[in-house]
Design a protein around this motif. Structure first.
Motif, short mmCIF file in Angstrom:
data_model
loop_
_atom_site.label_atom_id
_atom_site.label_comp_id
_atom_site.label_asym_id
_atom_site.label_seq_id
_atom_site.Cartn_x
_atom_site.Cartn_y
_atom_site.Cartn_z
N GLN A 140 0.83 -1.21 0.00
CA GLN A 140 0.00 0.00 0.00
C GLN A 140 0.87 1.26 0.00
OE1 GLN A 140 -2.00 1.11 3.60
NE2 GLN A 140 -3.86 1.69 2.47
N GLN A 141 1.95 1.24 0.77
CA GLN A 141 2.84 2.40 0.80
C GLN A 141 3.50 2.64 -0.55
OE1 GLN A 141 5.37 1.37 4.10
NE2 GLN A 141 3.97 2.23 5.60
N GLU A 142 3.81 1.55 -1.24
CA GLU A 142 4.47 1.68 -2.54
C GLU A 142 3.50 2.06 -3.66
OE1 GLU A 142 7.32 -0.86 -5.62
OE2 GLU A 142 6.91 -1.66 -3.62
N PHE A 143 2.29 1.46 -3.66
CA PHE A 143 1.37 1.63 -4.78
C PHE A 143 0.13 2.47 -4.46
CE2 PHE A 143 3.74 -2.26 -5.60
CZ PHE A 143 4.24 -1.99 -6.86
N GLY A 144 -0.09 2.82 -3.19
CA GLY A 144 -1.19 3.69 -2.82
C GLY A 144 -2.53 3.01 -2.68
N ASN A 145 -2.56 1.68 -2.75
CA ASN A 145 -3.82 0.95 -2.57
C ASN A 145 -3.52 -0.47 -2.10
OD1 ASN A 145 -3.52 -0.96 -4.86
ND2 ASN A 145 -3.69 0.90 -6.10
N CYS A 146 -4.57 -1.22 -1.83
CA CYS A 146 -4.44 -2.62 -1.38
C CYS A 146 -4.87 -3.60 -2.46
CB CYS A 146 -5.27 -2.85 -0.11
SG CYS A 146 -4.77 -1.84 1.28
N ASN A 147 -4.98 -3.14 -3.68
CA ASN A 147 -5.47 -3.97 -4.79
C ASN A 147 -4.33 -4.74 -5.43
OD1 ASN A 147 -8.09 -2.99 -4.41
ND2 ASN A 147 -7.60 -1.17 -5.60
N VAL A 148 -3.84 -5.74 -4.72
CA VAL A 148 -2.72 -6.55 -5.21
C VAL A 148 -3.25 -7.52 -6.26
CG1 VAL A 148 -0.84 -8.09 -4.55
CG2 VAL A 148 -1.70 -6.42 -2.89
N PRO A 149 -2.69 -7.49 -7.47
CA PRO A 149 -3.14 -8.44 -8.49
C PRO A 149 -2.91 -9.88 -8.05
CG PRO A 149 -1.74 -6.74 -9.46
CD PRO A 149 -1.66 -6.59 -7.97
N THR A 150 -3.82 -10.75 -8.40
CA THR A 150 -3.69 -12.16 -8.03
C THR A 150 -2.39 -12.76 -8.54
OG1 THR A 150 -6.09 -12.34 -8.16
CG2 THR A 150 -4.87 -14.40 -8.11
N GLY A 151 -1.93 -12.31 -9.69
CA GLY A 151 -0.68 -12.80 -10.26
C GLY A 151 0.56 -12.27 -9.58
N GLN A 152 0.40 -11.51 -8.51
CA GLN A 152 1.51 -10.89 -7.81
C GLN A 152 2.09 -11.86 -6.77
OE1 GLN A 152 2.22 -7.58 -8.59
NE2 GLN A 152 3.95 -7.40 -7.25
N GLY A 153 2.09 -13.13 -7.05
CA GLY A 153 2.69 -14.11 -6.15
C GLY A 153 1.85 -14.35 -4.91
N ALA A 154 2.55 -14.65 -3.83
CA ALA A 154 1.89 -15.06 -2.59
C ALA A 154 0.99 -13.97 -2.01
CB ALA A 154 2.94 -15.48 -1.56
N LEU A 155 1.42 -12.71 -2.10
CA LEU A 155 0.61 -11.63 -1.54
C LEU A 155 -0.70 -11.46 -2.29
CD1 LEU A 155 0.34 -9.45 0.61
CD2 LEU A 155 1.52 -7.87 -0.95
N GLY A 156 -0.66 -11.53 -3.61
CA GLY A 156 -1.88 -11.43 -4.41
C GLY A 156 -2.85 -12.55 -4.09
N GLN A 157 -2.33 -13.73 -3.91
CA GLN A 157 -3.17 -14.88 -3.57
C GLN A 157 -3.77 -14.70 -2.18
OE1 GLN A 157 -3.63 -17.16 -6.08
NE2 GLN A 157 -5.30 -17.80 -4.78
N TRP A 158 -2.99 -14.16 -1.25
CA TRP A 158 -3.45 -13.94 0.12
C TRP A 158 -4.60 -12.93 0.13
CZ3 TRP A 158 -3.45 -9.66 3.46
CH2 TRP A 158 -3.71 -9.94 4.80
N VAL A 159 -4.46 -11.84 -0.63
CA VAL A 159 -5.52 -10.82 -0.71
C VAL A 159 -6.81 -11.45 -1.26
CG1 VAL A 159 -6.24 -8.74 -1.95
CG2 VAL A 159 -4.02 -8.81 -0.83
N LYS A 160 -6.66 -12.25 -2.30
CA LYS A 160 -7.82 -12.94 -2.88
C LYS A 160 -8.48 -13.83 -1.81
CE LYS A 160 -9.04 -16.25 -6.48
NZ LYS A 160 -8.53 -17.09 -7.57
N ASN A 161 -7.68 -14.55 -1.05
CA ASN A 161 -8.21 -15.43 0.00
C ASN A 161 -8.92 -14.65 1.10
OD1 ASN A 161 -7.21 -17.63 -1.35
ND2 ASN A 161 -5.39 -17.83 -0.09
N GLN A 162 -8.42 -13.45 1.42
CA GLN A 162 -9.08 -12.64 2.46
C GLN A 162 -10.46 -12.22 1.99
OE1 GLN A 162 -7.52 -12.62 5.49
NE2 GLN A 162 -6.23 -13.89 4.17
N ARG A 163 -10.58 -11.83 0.72
CA ARG A 163 -11.89 -11.45 0.18
C ARG A 163 -12.85 -12.64 0.20
NH1 ARG A 163 -8.80 -8.02 -4.11
NH2 ARG A 163 -9.08 -5.94 -3.22
N TYR A 164 -12.35 -13.79 -0.20
CA TYR A 164 -13.18 -14.99 -0.23
C TYR A 164 -13.64 -15.37 1.18
CZ TYR A 164 -14.52 -19.86 -0.90
OH TYR A 164 -15.21 -21.05 -0.90
#
Length: 198
Positions: A140-164
């Motif tokens: 978020q500090q680097e990109f200004g949001n929490c919208n990590v793309p799913t293809g962004q490795g482990a973090l993207g997958q984790w964000v997707k799992n939190q939404r689910y």
């Protein structure tokens, strides 16, 4: 015959005397069809020497067209490193990654290893929810949001799992508050865009 001579020379067989070697050398005999492939250790030392000689900051960039092919080797190591960080098939090991990090090959990567979501020390181990949250804060500090793309490795997958998990009603109130407190959106940006269009 030529193949046998080359093999004998390589193995140091006694029938291929120094006199015979000199005669063949005088004829311009090629002992190797291709140069011997350098080991990973030799290449990493070559990279270390190159980077030390450059001394233009903490990063090491080998320009395309390097006469020894070091640029291609470095590019391949970066690709292997990314695959390793994303827990995909790779020839990279923790030991090799640490050596290349020390040399400075990865400093300009988009998501450097200092990002907790990509930390090599966490590979092979379960990463805590809190560590992933810390990685999201860094994102978020680097990109200004929490919208990590799913293809962004482990973090993207984790964000997707939190939404689910949230949609299933299984995310604890404490975790919901922590995520919402940093502006986390429960709908992905793709879904938000589609909803605005309809």
């Amino acid at each position: 015959w030529v193949s046998n001579v080359r093999g004998a020379h390589e193995r140091g067989e006694s029938w291929l005397t120094p006199a015979r070697i000199e005669e063949l050398d005088a004829l311009g005999f090629r002992w190797r069809l291709r140069p011997r492939r350098k080991s990973w250790e030799e290449r990493s030392e070559e990279l270390r020497a190159y980077c030390a000689a450059k001394q233009d900051g903490d990063t090491c960039h080998v320009p395309v067209g390097h006469p020894t092919g070091l640029d291609r080797w470095a590019k391949n190591q970066k690709a292997q490193y990314r695959a390793f960080r994303e827990e995909k098939a790779s020839t990279m090991t923790k030991e090799r990654a640490k050596i290349l990090e020390e040399i400075g090959l990865f400093e300009k990567e988009k998501n450097p290893i200092s990002n907790p979501s990509k930390n090599l020390s966490s590979l092979g181990k379960r990463v805590s929810w809190e560590d992933r949250l810390a990685a999201l804060v860094n994102y978020q500090q680097e990109f200004g949001n929490c919208n990590v793309p799913t293809g962004q490795g482990a973090l993207g997958q984790w964000v997707k799992n939190q939404r689910y998990t949230y949609k299933k009603g299984k995310l604890s109130e404490k975790r919901v508050k922590a995520l919402e407190g940093m502006g986390f959106k429960w709908e992905s940006t793709k879904k938000l865009t589609k909803n605005k269009e309809t």
